[in-house]
Design a protein around this motif. Structure first.
Motif, PDB file in Angstrom:
ATOM      1  N   GLY A 145      62.759  46.594  45.715  1.00  9.81           N
ATOM      2  CA  GLY A 145      63.809  45.719  45.210  1.00  9.81           C
ATOM      3  C   GLY A 145      65.202  46.283  45.284  1.00  9.81           C
ATOM      4  N   SER A 146      65.388  47.403  45.952  1.00 10.19           N
ATOM      5  CA  SER A 146      66.706  48.038  45.979  1.00 10.19           C
ATOM      6  C   SER A 146      67.653  47.409  47.001  1.00 10.19           C
ATOM      7  CB  SER A 146      66.561  49.538  46.265  1.00 10.19           C
ATOM      8  OG  SER A 146      65.944  49.755  47.533  1.00 10.19           O
ATOM      9  N   GLU A 147      67.106  46.639  47.943  1.00 14.75           N
ATOM     10  CA  GLU A 147      67.952  46.021  48.966  1.00 14.75           C
ATOM     11  C   GLU A 147      67.637  44.525  49.080  1.00 14.75           C
ATOM     12  OE1 GLU A 147      68.920  49.797  51.884  1.00 14.75           O
ATOM     13  OE2 GLU A 147      67.309  48.439  52.491  1.00 14.75           O
ATOM     14  N   ILE A 148      68.644  43.718  48.736  1.00 13.68           N
ATOM     15  CA  ILE A 148      68.540  42.264  48.829  1.00 13.68           C
ATOM     16  C   ILE A 148      68.972  41.835  50.231  1.00 13.68           C
ATOM     17  CG2 ILE A 148      69.295  40.066  47.816  1.00 13.68           C
ATOM     18  CD1 ILE A 148      67.707  41.864  45.909  1.00 13.68           C
ATOM     19  N   TRP A 149      68.324  40.790  50.740  1.00 12.74           N
ATOM     20  CA  TRP A 149      68.622  40.291  52.089  1.00 12.74           C
ATOM     21  C   TRP A 149      69.129  38.854  52.052  1.00 12.74           C
ATOM     22  CZ3 TRP A 149      67.925  42.681  56.972  1.00 12.74           C
ATOM     23  CH2 TRP A 149      67.422  43.988  56.919  1.00 12.74           C
ATOM     24  N   CYS A 150      69.910  38.506  53.085  1.00 12.19           N
ATOM     25  CA  CYS A 150      70.292  37.123  53.317  1.00 12.19           C
ATOM     26  C   CYS A 150      70.025  36.793  54.786  1.00 12.19           C
ATOM     27  CB  CYS A 150      71.752  36.859  52.950  1.00 12.19           C
ATOM     28  SG  CYS A 150      72.972  37.804  53.925  1.00 12.19           S
ATOM     29  N   GLN A 151      70.095  35.514  55.102  1.00 13.32           N
ATOM     30  CA  GLN A 151      69.762  35.022  56.440  1.00 13.32           C
ATOM     31  C   GLN A 151      71.010  34.432  57.079  1.00 13.32           C
ATOM     32  OE1 GLN A 151      67.595  31.168  56.895  1.00 13.32           O
ATOM     33  NE2 GLN A 151      65.959  32.417  57.743  1.00 13.32           N
ATOM     34  N   GLY A 152      71.424  34.959  58.225  1.00  9.97           N
ATOM     35  CA  GLY A 152      72.631  34.492  58.893  1.00  9.97           C
ATOM     36  C   GLY A 152      72.321  33.666  60.135  1.00  9.97           C
ATOM     37  N   TYR A 153      72.061  32.393  59.920  1.00  9.03           N
ATOM     38  CA  TYR A 153      71.755  31.498  61.038  1.00  9.03           C
ATOM     39  C   TYR A 153      72.852  30.443  61.225  1.00  9.03           C
ATOM     40  CZ  TYR A 153      66.843  33.110  61.444  1.00  9.03           C
ATOM     41  OH  TYR A 153      65.703  33.840  61.648  1.00  9.03           O
ATOM     42  N   SER A 154      73.029  29.567  60.226  1.00  7.31           N
ATOM     43  CA  SER A 154      73.926  28.416  60.367  1.00  7.31           C
ATOM     44  C   SER A 154      75.373  28.856  60.594  1.00  7.31           C
ATOM     45  CB  SER A 154      73.855  27.531  59.124  1.00  7.31           C
ATOM     46  OG  SER A 154      72.575  26.975  58.967  1.00  7.31           O
ATOM     47  N   GLU A 155      76.070  28.042  61.387  1.00  6.08           N
ATOM     48  CA  GLU A 155      77.486  28.298  61.670  1.00  6.08           C
ATOM     49  C   GLU A 155      78.267  27.002  61.530  1.00  6.08           C
ATOM     50  OE1 GLU A 155      76.771  31.935  64.876  1.00  6.08           O
ATOM     51  OE2 GLU A 155      78.078  30.254  65.394  1.00  6.08           O
ATOM     52  N   PRO A 156      79.579  27.098  61.278  1.00  6.15           N
ATOM     53  CA  PRO A 156      80.392  25.890  61.185  1.00  6.15           C
ATOM     54  C   PRO A 156      80.297  25.066  62.459  1.00  6.15           C
ATOM     55  CG  PRO A 156      81.610  27.790  60.397  1.00  6.15           C
ATOM     56  CD  PRO A 156      80.349  28.317  61.005  1.00  6.15           C
ATOM     57  N   GLY A 157      80.024  23.779  62.301  1.00  2.72           N
ATOM     58  CA  GLY A 157      79.926  22.902  63.460  1.00  2.72           C
ATOM     59  C   GLY A 157      78.586  22.916  64.144  1.00  2.72           C
ATOM     60  N   SER A 158      77.681  23.797  63.701  1.00  7.33           N
ATOM     61  CA  SER A 158      76.369  23.888  64.346  1.00  7.33           C
ATOM     62  C   SER A 158      75.246  23.318  63.492  1.00  7.33           C
ATOM     63  CB  SER A 158      76.049  25.356  64.676  1.00  7.33           C
ATOM     64  OG  SER A 158      76.984  25.870  65.591  1.00  7.33           O
ATOM     65  N   GLY A 159      75.351  23.492  62.159  1.00 11.28           N
ATOM     66  CA  GLY A 159      74.306  23.002  61.279  1.00 11.28           C
ATOM     67  C   GLY A 159      72.968  23.625  61.610  1.00 11.28           C
ATOM     68  N   SER A 160      71.967  22.769  61.794  1.00 12.82           N
ATOM     69  CA  SER A 160      70.614  23.260  62.083  1.00 12.82           C
ATOM     70  C   SER A 160      70.383  23.515  63.563  1.00 12.82           C
ATOM     71  CB  SER A 160      69.580  22.252  61.566  1.00 12.82           C
ATOM     72  OG  SER A 160      69.603  22.181  60.164  1.00 12.82           O
ATOM     73  N   ASP A 161      71.387  23.275  64.391  1.00  9.72           N
ATOM     74  CA  ASP A 161      71.230  23.473  65.836  1.00  9.72           C
ATOM     75  C   ASP A 161      71.500  24.939  66.167  1.00  9.72           C
ATOM     76  OD1 ASP A 161      71.065  23.292  68.557  1.00  9.72           O
ATOM     77  OD2 ASP A 161      72.980  22.245  68.820  1.00  9.72           O
ATOM     78  N   LEU A 162      70.481  25.766  66.034  1.00  9.39           N
ATOM     79  CA  LEU A 162      70.665  27.198  66.249  1.00  9.39           C
ATOM     80  C   LEU A 162      70.956  27.526  67.705  1.00  9.39           C
ATOM     81  CD1 LEU A 162      67.879  28.707  63.947  1.00  9.39           C
ATOM     82  CD2 LEU A 162      70.281  28.244  63.440  1.00  9.39           C
ATOM     83  N   ALA A 163      70.655  26.599  68.611  1.00  6.87           N
ATOM     84  CA  ALA A 163      70.936  26.858  70.022  1.00  6.87           C
ATOM     85  C   ALA A 163      72.425  26.963  70.293  1.00  6.87           C
ATOM     86  CB  ALA A 163      70.329  25.755  70.890  1.00  6.87           C
ATOM     87  N   SER A 164      73.257  26.489  69.358  1.00  9.91           N
ATOM     88  CA  SER A 164      74.702  26.498  69.591  1.00  9.91           C
ATOM     89  C   SER A 164      75.401  27.669  68.902  1.00  9.91           C
ATOM     90  CB  SER A 164      75.319  25.180  69.117  1.00  9.91           C
ATOM     91  OG  SER A 164      75.111  25.002  67.725  1.00  9.91           O
ATOM     92  N   VAL A 165      74.649  28.706  68.535  1.00 12.64           N
ATOM     93  CA  VAL A 165      75.224  29.886  67.880  1.00 12.64           C
ATOM     94  C   VAL A 165      76.369  30.457  68.718  1.00 12.64           C
ATOM     95  CG1 VAL A 165      74.756  32.322  67.366  1.00 12.64           C
ATOM     96  CG2 VAL A 165      73.209  30.545  66.529  1.00 12.64           C
ATOM     97  N   ARG A 166      77.502  30.715  68.046  1.00  7.23           N
ATOM     98  CA  ARG A 166      78.670  31.254  68.741  1.00  7.23           C
ATOM     99  C   ARG A 166      79.037  32.670  68.305  1.00  7.23           C
ATOM    100  NH1 ARG A 166      80.233  25.903  67.761  1.00  7.23           N
ATOM    101  NH2 ARG A 166      81.474  26.513  65.946  1.00  7.23           N
ATOM    102  N   THR A 167      78.446  33.156  67.215  1.00 10.01           N
ATOM    103  CA  THR A 167      78.712  34.546  66.807  1.00 10.01           C
ATOM    104  C   THR A 167      78.308  35.490  67.937  1.00 10.01           C
ATOM    105  OG1 THR A 167      78.428  34.058  64.469  1.00 10.01           O
ATOM    106  CG2 THR A 167      78.089  36.337  65.155  1.00 10.01           C
ATOM    107  N   ARG A 168      79.213  36.368  68.336  1.00  8.04           N
ATOM    108  CA  ARG A 168      79.022  37.190  69.547  1.00  8.04           C
ATOM    109  C   ARG A 168      78.741  38.649  69.197  1.00  8.04           C
ATOM    110  NH1 ARG A 168      78.861  33.984  74.325  1.00  8.04           N
ATOM    111  NH2 ARG A 168      79.986  32.058  73.798  1.00  8.04           N
ATOM    112  N   GLY A 169      77.901  39.245  70.007  1.00 13.91           N
ATOM    113  CA  GLY A 169      77.681  40.675  69.956  1.00 13.91           C
ATOM    114  C   GLY A 169      78.090  41.297  71.271  1.00 13.91           C
ATOM    115  N   THR A 170      79.047  42.215  71.233  1.00 11.91           N
ATOM    116  CA  THR A 170      79.535  42.876  72.439  1.00 11.91           C
ATOM    117  C   THR A 170      79.007  44.307  72.461  1.00 11.91           C
ATOM    118  OG1 THR A 170      81.559  41.554  72.382  1.00 11.91           O
ATOM    119  CG2 THR A 170      81.582  43.559  73.739  1.00 11.91           C
ATOM    120  N   GLN A 171      78.388  44.696  73.576  1.00  7.73           N
ATOM    121  CA  GLN A 171      77.773  46.013  73.658  1.00  7.73           C
ATOM    122  C   GLN A 171      78.838  47.104  73.813  1.00  7.73           C
ATOM    123  OE1 GLN A 171      74.630  46.253  76.561  1.00  7.73           O
ATOM    124  NE2 GLN A 171      73.566  47.819  75.358  1.00  7.73           N
ATOM    125  N   THR A 172      78.601  48.198  73.106  1.00  6.84           N
ATOM    126  CA  THR A 172      79.492  49.358  73.155  1.00  6.84           C
ATOM    127  C   THR A 172      78.628  50.605  73.345  1.00  6.84           C
ATOM    128  OG1 THR A 172      79.389  49.866  70.785  1.00  6.84           O
ATOM    129  CG2 THR A 172      81.011  48.201  71.496  1.00  6.84           C
TER     130      THR A 172
END
Length: 395
Positions: A118-145
């Motif tokens: 119980g020392s670490e609480i989690w949340c789920q980061g799926y929905s985005e503004p303008g996307s709702g339940s359409d996860l195929a439209s995720v725009r949050t980007r990960g750039t490799q370094t």
């Protein structure tokens, strides 16, 4: 309800722990406080202290290696006695099974202990503004370094982000990809530089939901679950857990709420036409609750056999969320003038106020964990074999 045969010693031990613990717990947190953050945080701590979180995990990760049937039976035992949902139930019922199935040994060793104690609480980061339940439209980007990844984007409706130490999120790691391709399942440190959380005030007056801003947040390569670009497959497996095991206690809660609606109807002073109308609506709700029971049997059978809930999870989520709205609305109407007190009334009206709170909260339940429209699309395509909805096909 018929259950798979469960090893009796665990359930006996759990019942012996649950009843006196819950009795003592209720002195500080009466039943109408179940949805409150303080109540759920404390209940989560008690479950962890009693070693009742990791029932089905392998022993090498601190689990008790019990059959899934025991986990299901324990969930129903808690729900039948009105126990609150633990604050970290997203991690217990969604992330932990996902890590056990897809995570590396290092990821399991790093993250499972914090869920278990119980020392670490989690949340789920799926929905985005303008996307709702359409996860195929995720725009949050990960750039490799050279050091891993840098994440930039904006999530919304993120439950418990203000409490969470970690977030499991879908991030687009292939800049040229569209739709379901090119997404990765990342574990993001909510205390890392560049993370900003902004609460969203709800109709209930609470702020369980949040906006989360990732502004060039560093994520190590070791914090991608599965292969880079394979996040969609993992997220769909996690969603099946969410629409299956995660909802089982809520089905028992719904049955209790239906019983309260019947009790309110029995006490109500109604005109004949009104009484007939309410009796008809209660019968419809009763029938729907019975169908949900049958669907729970399907989910229990699949999960106990080592499978995911599959299409039955989508059917259960759809039926449960819409039926609960129906049942709580009946309660609210039958409360009469007591319903206008609002969700924060105290004293002798606290229980009635909790009904108002549940009515307001239920409005979101056809949206969270996939909207009713998304569930209907899943059922139409996977069960009925109908053509895909072109408006949601991002590939």
């Amino acid at each position: 309800m018929t259950h798979c045969i469960s090893e009796p010693d665990l359930l006996k031990e759990a019942a012996e722990w649950l009843l006196p613990t819950l009795s003592s717990f209720r002195q500080e947190f009466p039943a109408h406080t179940n949805p409150s953050q303080a109540c759920r945080v404390r209940w989560n701590a008690l479950l962890c202290q009693a070693d009742l979180v990791a029932l089905t995990w392998p022993r090498e990760y601190g689990g008790r290696a019990r059959p899934t049937a025991d986990l299901i039976a324990f969930h129903e035992l808690c729900a039948s006695h009105g126990a609150p949902q633990p604050i970290n139930s997203i991690a217990h019922s969604i992330l932990a099974p996902t890590l056990l199935q897809f995570g590396t040994d290092a990821q399991k060793a790093r993250f499972l202990p914090g869920i278990r104690d119980g020392s670490e609480i989690w949340c789920q980061g799926y929905s985005e503004p303008g996307s709702g339940s359409d996860l195929a439209s995720v725009r949050t980007r990960g750039t490799q370094t050279p050091a891993g990844w840098v994440v930039k984007g904006h999530k919304i409706w993120t439950t418990q982000a203000h409490l969470a130490r970690w977030c499991f999120a879908l991030v687009r790691t292939d800049p040229d990809s569209t739709g379901h391709r090119g997404l990765s399942f990342m574990l993001i440190d909510m205390q890392a530089p560049g993370v900003r959380v902004s609460p969203i005030r709800q109709l209930t007056g609470e702020a369980d939901y949040n906006e989360v801003f990732f502004e060039n947040v560093p994520v190590t390569a070791e914090n991608i679950v599965g292969e880079v670009g394979q996040g969609w497959r993992i997220a769909m497996a996690a969603a099946e857990y969410e629409r299956g095991i995660y909802f089982l206690p809520r089905v028992v809660q719904l049955e209790h709420e239906f019983e309260r609606a019947e009790a309110l109807f029995d006490r109500a002073v109604l005109e004949t036409n009104e009484a007939h109308s309410y009796a008809h609506r209660l019968q419809e709700a009763r029938d729907r609750c019975q169908v949900i029971r049958w669907r729970v049997e399907q989910v229990v059978s699949r999960v106990a056999a080592g499978s995911t809930p599959g299409i039955d999870g989508a059917i259960l989520k759809l039926l449960w969320s819409e039926t609960r709205q129906m049942v709580v609305e009946l309660q609210l109407e039958l409360l009469g003038e007591r319903a206008v007190l609002g969700p924060e009334a105290e004293g002798e009206y606290a229980a009635d106020a909790s009904t108002v709170r549940e009515f307001l909260w239920s409005r979101a339940e056809t949206i969270v964990a996939g909207t009713s429209e998304i569930q209907r699309n899943i059922i139409a395509e996977r069960l009925l074999g109908l053509p895909k909805d072109k408006s949601t096909d991002g590939n």
